[in-house]
Structure formats: structure tokens, C-alpha cells
Motif scaffolding. Sequence first.
Motif, short mmCIF file in Angstrom:
data_model
loop_
_atom_site.label_atom_id
_atom_site.label_comp_id
_atom_site.label_asym_id
_atom_site.label_seq_id
_atom_site.Cartn_x
_atom_site.Cartn_y
_atom_site.Cartn_z
N PHE A 1 0.83 -1.21 0.00
CA PHE A 1 0.00 0.00 0.00
C PHE A 1 0.86 1.26 0.00
O PHE A 1 0.53 2.25 -0.67
CB PHE A 1 -0.93 0.00 1.22
N ASP A 2 1.98 1.20 0.74
CA ASP A 2 2.82 2.39 0.78
C ASP A 2 3.40 2.72 -0.59
O ASP A 2 3.68 3.88 -0.88
CB ASP A 2 3.97 2.18 1.79
N ARG A 3 3.60 1.69 -1.40
CA ARG A 3 4.17 1.93 -2.73
C ARG A 3 3.05 2.30 -3.73
O ARG A 3 3.11 3.34 -4.38
CB ARG A 3 4.90 0.67 -3.20
N VAL A 4 2.02 1.43 -3.80
CA VAL A 4 0.96 1.64 -4.80
C VAL A 4 0.10 2.85 -4.44
O VAL A 4 -0.21 3.69 -5.29
CB VAL A 4 0.10 0.37 -4.94
N GLY A 5 -0.25 2.94 -3.17
CA GLY A 5 -1.09 4.05 -2.73
C GLY A 5 -0.43 5.39 -3.02
O GLY A 5 -1.07 6.35 -3.47
N ILE B 1 11.08 10.54 -2.96
CA ILE B 1 10.49 11.04 -1.72
C ILE B 1 10.26 9.88 -0.74
O ILE B 1 10.48 10.00 0.46
CB ILE B 1 9.17 11.77 -2.01
N ALA B 2 9.84 8.74 -1.29
CA ALA B 2 9.55 7.59 -0.43
C ALA B 2 10.81 7.08 0.28
O ALA B 2 10.75 6.60 1.40
CB ALA B 2 8.90 6.47 -1.26
N GLN B 3 11.94 7.20 -0.40
CA GLN B 3 13.15 6.58 0.13
C GLN B 3 14.05 7.54 0.91
O GLN B 3 14.96 7.10 1.60
CB GLN B 3 13.96 5.97 -1.03
N ILE C 1 6.09 6.61 4.62
CA ILE C 1 7.23 6.81 3.72
C ILE C 1 8.24 7.71 4.42
O ILE C 1 7.92 8.36 5.42
CB ILE C 1 6.82 7.44 2.36
N GLN C 2 9.47 7.75 3.86
CA GLN C 2 10.54 8.53 4.49
C GLN C 2 10.32 10.03 4.37
O GLN C 2 10.55 10.78 5.31
CB GLN C 2 11.89 8.18 3.84
N ALA D 1 14.49 11.07 3.41
CA ALA D 1 13.80 11.98 4.33
C ALA D 1 13.79 13.41 3.77
O ALA D 1 12.84 14.15 3.95
CB ALA D 1 14.45 11.95 5.70
N ASP D 2 14.86 13.79 3.05
CA ASP D 2 14.93 15.14 2.52
C ASP D 2 14.80 15.12 1.00
O ASP D 2 15.01 14.10 0.36
CB ASP D 2 16.28 15.78 2.90
N ALA D 3 14.46 16.29 0.46
CA ALA D 3 14.36 16.41 -0.99
C ALA D 3 15.72 16.12 -1.61
O ALA D 3 16.74 16.69 -1.19
CB ALA D 3 13.90 17.81 -1.36
N THR D 4 15.74 15.22 -2.62
CA THR D 4 17.01 14.90 -3.27
C THR D 4 17.14 15.69 -4.56
O THR D 4 16.13 16.18 -5.09
CB THR D 4 17.08 13.40 -3.62
#
Lengths: 251, 284
Positions: free
Chosen positions: A55-59, A214-216, A132-133, A218-221
Amino acid sequence: MNWRMMWATNVRVLQQLRADPRSIALILVVPSVLLAVVYWLYQNEKLPPGVPRTFDRVGLMMLVIFPFVVMFLVTSITMLRERTSGTLERLLTTPIHKGDLLFGYALAFSLMAALQSLAATGVAYWVFGMNIQGNAGLVVLVAVVNSVLGVALGLLCSAFATTEFQAVQFMPVVVVPQILLCGLFVARDQMNSVLEAISNVLPLTFSVDALQQIAQHADATSAMVTDLVVVAAIVVVVLLLASLTLRRRTA
Amino acid sequence: MSHRAELPNPGAVLHAPVPAAASGGTPGTGPASVTVENLTVHRGSTDVLADLSFAIPAGRITGLLGPSGSGKTTLIRALVGVQKITAGQVSVLGRPAGDALLRNDVGYVTQAASVYRDLTVLDNIRYFGAMHGRNRADALEAATAVGLGDLLKRRAADLSGGQFSRVSLACALVAKPQLLFLDEPTVGLDPVLRADLWSQFADMAKAGTTLVISSHVMEEAGHCDSLLLLREARLLAQLTPAELRRRGGTDDLELAFLHLIQADELAQEHTPGAMRAQALGGAR
């Protein structure tokens, strides 16, 4: 560009939307309902410890795909009506600049998309505990940029449809391939080389990639920023193409 | 029964419409708002407009009359500058038709009302007004002018046919254009409303606005200062209603127009070129 005309167009499009409360309700509520369906779909999955929920990925991806699809449809039909009702021809006899019209549309629908993604993201986080992170605000940002992409594509595609029925048929042509190839179903590096090459140039791919960043993290990459800049550049190109379909003089 | 002074008309001779005034003016009527020289529009292999030349006087009502299919809408579109033309020149207020600098001064009311059905009367007028820097007060004034002052909050889709087309008219009036083109503005309106609109057009002309109004109802020609009679893509004549009555030999404007058409057909039959064209099955 004239800010007053662009703003007037933005207000007018929002007034048109306001006249249709049922559509507003559908835009705001349906994504949350579908998110709930996805949540319950994966409710009983057995995961080894440490593996994130499906769910965390698909949602998460759905949060971005909804505004894209909905704004594409709403924009292409609204713009088609503008073309067929004679109001577009009339507008183009006034001093309005084509950019005022297109950006007025884009602004109005991206406001709507922001509301939609705020509602859906809120439900995903607070009701279904999405984990998510990265920052939820960044998710909303990607969703809004992506919805503007939907608006731009809708404005362009409306030029190639003469009826609302045709306009709706552009969805399978323009939207569905992007969803299939964006990495939601199969990771892009596992696709065959032809599909991967196509995937590499589709705008939605960049949005989904930004989401994964964003999921992986914590900060904007910087990869996420690059993805967003690419999507924004594609939006500008599509809007320019759309402005070419607005003709002041016709046969 | 034209209620206004007749114009001295230089184009009274049948088949000799006013030559496009090279000087930019029609004698005796002040400067021309519009001058058209050799305007031709082809669509496919047919002529929609064939070699039209005339001038439209400023501050007057010019009626554009002719049977349906005679090219009225195409001509108006060419004057507004939204029609691709095949040949010729159209000059409006001293600039080429459709020039960006004309967009504040030229208003266009299409035959089918072009307004947003899902907006209220006032929101429609305000939006088009905003394109010309007009405010809410201007919008209210335009709504009142077309008799919709009591229906401001009504959704356009919920209006009757006549009210709906008046919203479209108000959306043009709000810009206070110098030059207003109206394509069949009175179709489907009741007689009272039609009379109201015509007197309003007369007031606008008195205030200096140039109006070009198309109609296929010859009765309405009597309200105009000058008439352009169109038939089968050609300009049959440019004259005043009084001259039309005299030339047609009757006070009935419709009958007078018919007489002119018959005279024109006779004249054409006696032209060898026309006979050849007919023998070949030519459209004209």
C-alpha cells in the motif's frame, strides 16, 4: 501576458466548476474511496520483517496518478466545450492573449488538483497510516505538478476531438500507456528495452521517479528536483503546442 | 419608414456599388469605418464571396441583407477578421481587419449565442468585460441595456432562447466598441423586444457607434441608414431603404428586394459570360 485577463479566466473556470457541485464532490471524494479499496486489497498480505507494505508503494503512486487523470479529462472536456460553443472564437476576437487563456485554465485546475491531492494525501496518511521517508508536502507538490501536466495534455488533446465522446477516448491513448509504463506495475529496469526506452521519455515516468525519491529519502534529493524540472519543462512545451491550436483566423 | 435622415448615396446605381473609397471616406457621410476592396472568399471550389468592394460609413447602422446562404456570415467574419480570405483587402478603422490593435474597438456578436451556459448572466458579462478592462458597473449597465437587469444571478442555461441571445449581445456591449458587428441579432425575438433592440441600436449609432447588422428579414431593413444587399456571394447593391423602395417600385421592402433580384437575373441572362457559365452548370 496580461495578469488581469489570466486571473479573470481563472475565476471564470472556477465559477464554471462551482456551478457543478456534483463534479466537485466526485473530484474530492473518489480518490479517497479508491485509496481505501487499495488499502483493503493488500490488508492481508504477509510481509517479511522490514519490507514496506505494498500500500505504501501503490497508494503513493495513486496519489499522483489521480489528479493527472482527472484533470486531463476535466480540462479536455471543458476546453472542447469552449471550442464548440463559439466562446473560444469570441474570446479570440478580444484582446486576450492565448497564454492568458491557457494559464488561466492551468491555474484554475491546478488549484482544484491541489485540493484533491490534499484530501487524498490526508486520508492516506491519517486514516491508512501511509509510511514513507519523505515529506507529505512534497507528495502534494508532485501531485500538483503532475495535474498541471494533465491540464496541459487535456488542452492540447481537445484540439483533436470534435465531440466529447472523442475527447474521452483520448484517455486510453494518452493516459493509460503512461500509467502502464511509469513503473507502477513493473519496475522500469525490468522492462524489455523497447518499453523501457518509451518509458524513459513519458512525463509520468519522471513524476513516479520523483515519488520514489520522496519515499526513500527523508529530505528532498537533487534527483527529485531534476524530475520535477523535467515535468515542468514538458508542461511548458505542451502548453506551447496547445497555444498553436488556438487560431484567431479560420477558414 | 426610416426614422432617420437619408444618406446622400453615391452607390445608388444597380451593379455599381460604392467603389471602395480610396480616400478612406464616403462622400457626405464622414470617414468610412470599413473599406473593402475586391474581397473574395473561396471555400473548396465555390465562391462564398466574389469580388466585393464597398465602404461602411462611421456612426451609422448598415444593414447586411440577403437570403440565407448568400454569404452574410462569411462577410461579417471577414470584416471582424476571423475569416481566412482568398483575395482582396479589408480595412477597419484604418487597419487591416483582425489587427491586434483593433480588438478593443471591434465587437462581434455571432449568430449562435456564444456565452457560457454554466455561468450566471452577470458572470458572463463580467468575464467578457474583463477582457476590455471593464468593471462590475459596466457589466450591470450592459445587462440593463438588454433588459436582463432582473436576471443577473440566473444561470444562462436556464434562460429562454431570447434572453439567452441577449446575454450574448450584452457580452459585446460591455466592451463599448466603436464598431459592432451583429449577425442576425433579432432572430427568435418577439416583436416588442425586436423594436426595443432596434431603438437601442439607433441610440448607439447616435452616440457614434458604427453598427453592421445582418438580417434575412427585409422588414428590418427600414431601421438601417444604409443597406448592403447580398445575393449568391455577390454584392447586388448598396443603397438607402428609400432608394430601395424607389428602385423596386414599391414601399414593401421585401418586394422591392425581389424586384431588384429579378432585374439582376435578367441582366445576367443577357450577359454572354453568364450564359456560358449557366450552360456549363456554373454555380453563379
